[in-house]
Design a protein around this motif. Sequence first.
Motif, short mmCIF file in Angstrom:
data_model
loop_
_atom_site.label_atom_id
_atom_site.label_comp_id
_atom_site.label_asym_id
_atom_site.label_seq_id
_atom_site.Cartn_x
_atom_site.Cartn_y
_atom_site.Cartn_z
N ASN A 1 0.84 -1.19 0.00
CA ASN A 1 0.00 0.00 0.00
C ASN A 1 0.88 1.25 0.00
O ASN A 1 1.44 1.63 1.03
N PRO A 2 0.99 1.89 -1.17
CA PRO A 2 1.87 3.07 -1.27
C PRO A 2 1.47 4.19 -0.30
O PRO A 2 2.31 5.01 0.05
N MET A 3 0.21 4.20 0.15
CA MET A 3 -0.23 5.23 1.10
C MET A 3 0.26 4.90 2.51
O MET A 3 0.25 5.74 3.39
N ASP A 4 0.64 3.65 2.71
CA ASP A 4 1.07 3.20 4.03
C ASP A 4 2.26 2.24 3.85
O ASP A 4 2.13 1.02 3.99
N PRO A 5 3.43 2.81 3.53
CA PRO A 5 4.59 1.98 3.16
C PRO A 5 5.01 1.00 4.27
O PRO A 5 5.65 0.00 3.98
N HIS A 6 4.65 1.30 5.54
CA HIS A 6 5.08 0.42 6.62
C HIS A 6 3.97 -0.50 7.13
O HIS A 6 4.08 -1.07 8.20
N TRP A 7 2.90 -0.62 6.34
CA TRP A 7 1.80 -1.54 6.68
C TRP A 7 2.39 -2.90 7.08
O TRP A 7 3.07 -3.55 6.29
N PRO A 8 2.15 -3.35 8.31
CA PRO A 8 2.84 -4.56 8.80
C PRO A 8 2.54 -5.83 8.00
O PRO A 8 3.36 -6.74 7.97
N GLU A 9 1.36 -5.88 7.38
CA GLU A 9 1.00 -7.12 6.67
C GLU A 9 1.53 -7.17 5.24
O GLU A 9 1.31 -8.15 4.54
N ARG A 10 2.20 -6.11 4.79
CA ARG A 10 2.62 -6.06 3.39
C ARG A 10 3.62 -7.15 3.04
O ARG A 10 4.36 -7.63 3.90
N ASP A 11 3.63 -7.53 1.77
CA ASP A 11 4.73 -8.34 1.27
C ASP A 11 5.96 -7.45 1.17
O ASP A 11 5.83 -6.24 0.96
N ARG A 12 7.13 -8.06 1.30
CA ARG A 12 8.37 -7.28 1.21
C ARG A 12 9.11 -7.61 -0.08
O ARG A 12 9.12 -8.77 -0.50
N PHE A 13 9.72 -6.58 -0.65
CA PHE A 13 10.63 -6.81 -1.77
C PHE A 13 11.95 -6.11 -1.48
O PHE A 13 11.99 -4.92 -1.14
N VAL A 14 13.04 -6.85 -1.64
CA VAL A 14 14.37 -6.27 -1.44
C VAL A 14 15.17 -6.39 -2.74
O VAL A 14 15.27 -7.47 -3.32
N LEU A 15 15.71 -5.26 -3.17
CA LEU A 15 16.55 -5.24 -4.37
C LEU A 15 17.99 -5.48 -3.94
O LEU A 15 18.72 -4.54 -3.63
N SER A 16 18.38 -6.75 -3.92
CA SER A 16 19.74 -7.04 -3.47
C SER A 16 20.76 -6.59 -4.51
O SER A 16 21.84 -6.12 -4.17
N LYS A 17 20.40 -6.73 -5.80
CA LYS A 17 21.28 -6.15 -6.83
C LYS A 17 20.92 -4.65 -6.92
O LYS A 17 20.21 -4.19 -7.81
N GLY A 18 21.42 -3.95 -5.93
CA GLY A 18 21.00 -2.56 -5.71
C GLY A 18 21.31 -1.61 -6.85
O GLY A 18 20.70 -0.54 -6.96
N HIS A 19 22.23 -2.01 -7.73
CA HIS A 19 22.57 -1.11 -8.85
C HIS A 19 21.42 -0.98 -9.84
O HIS A 19 21.45 -0.10 -10.69
N ALA A 20 20.41 -1.85 -9.73
CA ALA A 20 19.22 -1.71 -10.58
C ALA A 20 18.22 -0.71 -9.97
O ALA A 20 17.04 -0.71 -10.33
N ALA A 21 18.72 0.14 -9.08
CA ALA A 21 17.85 1.11 -8.40
C ALA A 21 16.98 1.93 -9.35
O ALA A 21 15.80 2.17 -9.03
#
Lengths: 278, 313
Positions: free
Chosen positions: A56-76
Amino acid sequence: MSEITKDLVQNLESIAKQVRRDIIKMTGIAGSGHPGGSLSAVEILVSLYFARLKHNPMDPHWPERDRFVLSKGHAAPALYSVLSLCGYFPRDELWTLRKVGSRLQGHPSRLDTPGVEASAGSLGIGFAIAQGMAMAGKLDRKDYRVFVLLGDGEIQEGMVWEVAMSASNYHLDNFTAILDYNGLQLDGFIHDVMSPFPIASKWRAFGWEVFEVDGHDFYQLLEAFNEVERVRESPSIIIAHTVKGKGISFMENNNEFHGKAPTPEQVKLALMELGEVV
Amino acid sequence: MGVTKRSPREAYAKALIKLGEERNDVVVLDADLSTSTQTAKFGARFPDRFFNMGIAEANMMATASGLALSGKTVFASTFAVFATSRAYDQVRVAVAYAMANVKIVATHGGVTVGEDGATHHAIEDIALMRVMPNMRVLASCDYESTYNLVLRIAEESGPFYLRLTRVSLPDIYPQGERFEIGGGKLLKEGRDVTIIAEGPLVHEVLTAASMLENIGISAEVIDSYSIKPLPEELILDSVSKTKKVITAEDHSIIGGLGGAVAELLSEKMPCPLKRLGVRDTFCCSGEAYALLRHLGLDSEGIAREVKNFLDKF
């Protein structure tokens, strides 16, 4: 599970085109950045953020959200474009990438950018951070899923295999890695620099459920995202076969654009290929 | 002498269990040294909230960050050499840069690790952690300071590096003593010199100070358990009176407590300073206190150095 309709895929395809235009303009304006590995990850990010992740872009820290981590951070740049299209921050900010005072750092920084889950970019680290999030999900009996995007060069980092071992040891079936398998790293073809082959059987040997897809085919990506839901007791990895620089003829499979921005002339050509009237 | 010596590691385990009882968000990670660091005691009591990450310190530190970013207060423990030099990039990016709520509690700081030798002596860990933005650096010097510092850092959000010794240490503080972040303790008043110490050397310095008293030298003693932030006011107040400073640490004289004090004094109150510690060299195997003697960091060695230093003036 999401239903994969023709309308959905057409919509995702047009978003992907917009993301590619953003990547070209952002890195062009910044005069630096990593367009090649951003362009290879476009369909992966678009399918996640627009068809798979609970967020939920209106609530970025919504506890139930799925998480995505960009480990290949250069694709920022690819991530920032997608986040802005989701509404995490104004589109105008894209053109401030890598500039002093910008919220859009060269590599993802969680304290700077709304929607960025983890600070990463020193390779291998985001993978373990994502694992910690998956462990917390299990601990709290929450049903969110954690996705992490790895580069194929990144898996040369030793710590990637530490995580591969521990995620399997802790049966993190809420944890899915996606490998952006574009075959190139800064110094050349991955098999020339330091062969990680065989890739799929390595992950299987570490106890992961492995899926292989065309990383530019939305049907295959979305199908794989449905498949990983069915995996029990092990983490899963989707090996996404991709093309570095995808979508721009002179950037495709050209590792010159791993860490170099397009010139103003190249920006113009690329945008024309992407159907933008300049 | 009938001094009671107690293990800081046992104090750590006791504090962890208290935290575990009071708070559901406390999670502990170790890298196959849990029976040594004593985090295994937390693990036995709260198996769901204890993760042994195996011999993989890099993985442990970044995983700790992910748990912290999901709302946990994470304690990550291993020996000081591995917590710092082995996993430096992971601590830097995943913990410090991300301002993750991770408490790195490292046991086996300094040469008092002893017989295991130079590979296992953490003599650079304070310097490495101190230079990292967002990282706060603490060192305990006995059972009570360890117990209370562990409880204290759990109250405060964000990254900490707390350094413990392997060896048991003589009691210095009474039960319930409160330790503020950025603080130090004035343990003995004096007129002629200020001695600032950390960790196992605090007790050595106190003993040295009584020896010096017998030959007419009055030393003021400060336990700088907070190395970053440094207890600047306490140090400057003392130095404005004594005008001469000695630092004593179970660590390299470069970049650690001595380095931090040198930086402070050269900017705010230039005065003669002598740094005692490991003199830019790898040490060797030996019993912990035999090594301190070998390096001139036992109470007699320190008393000798202080006297030589003051003789110059």
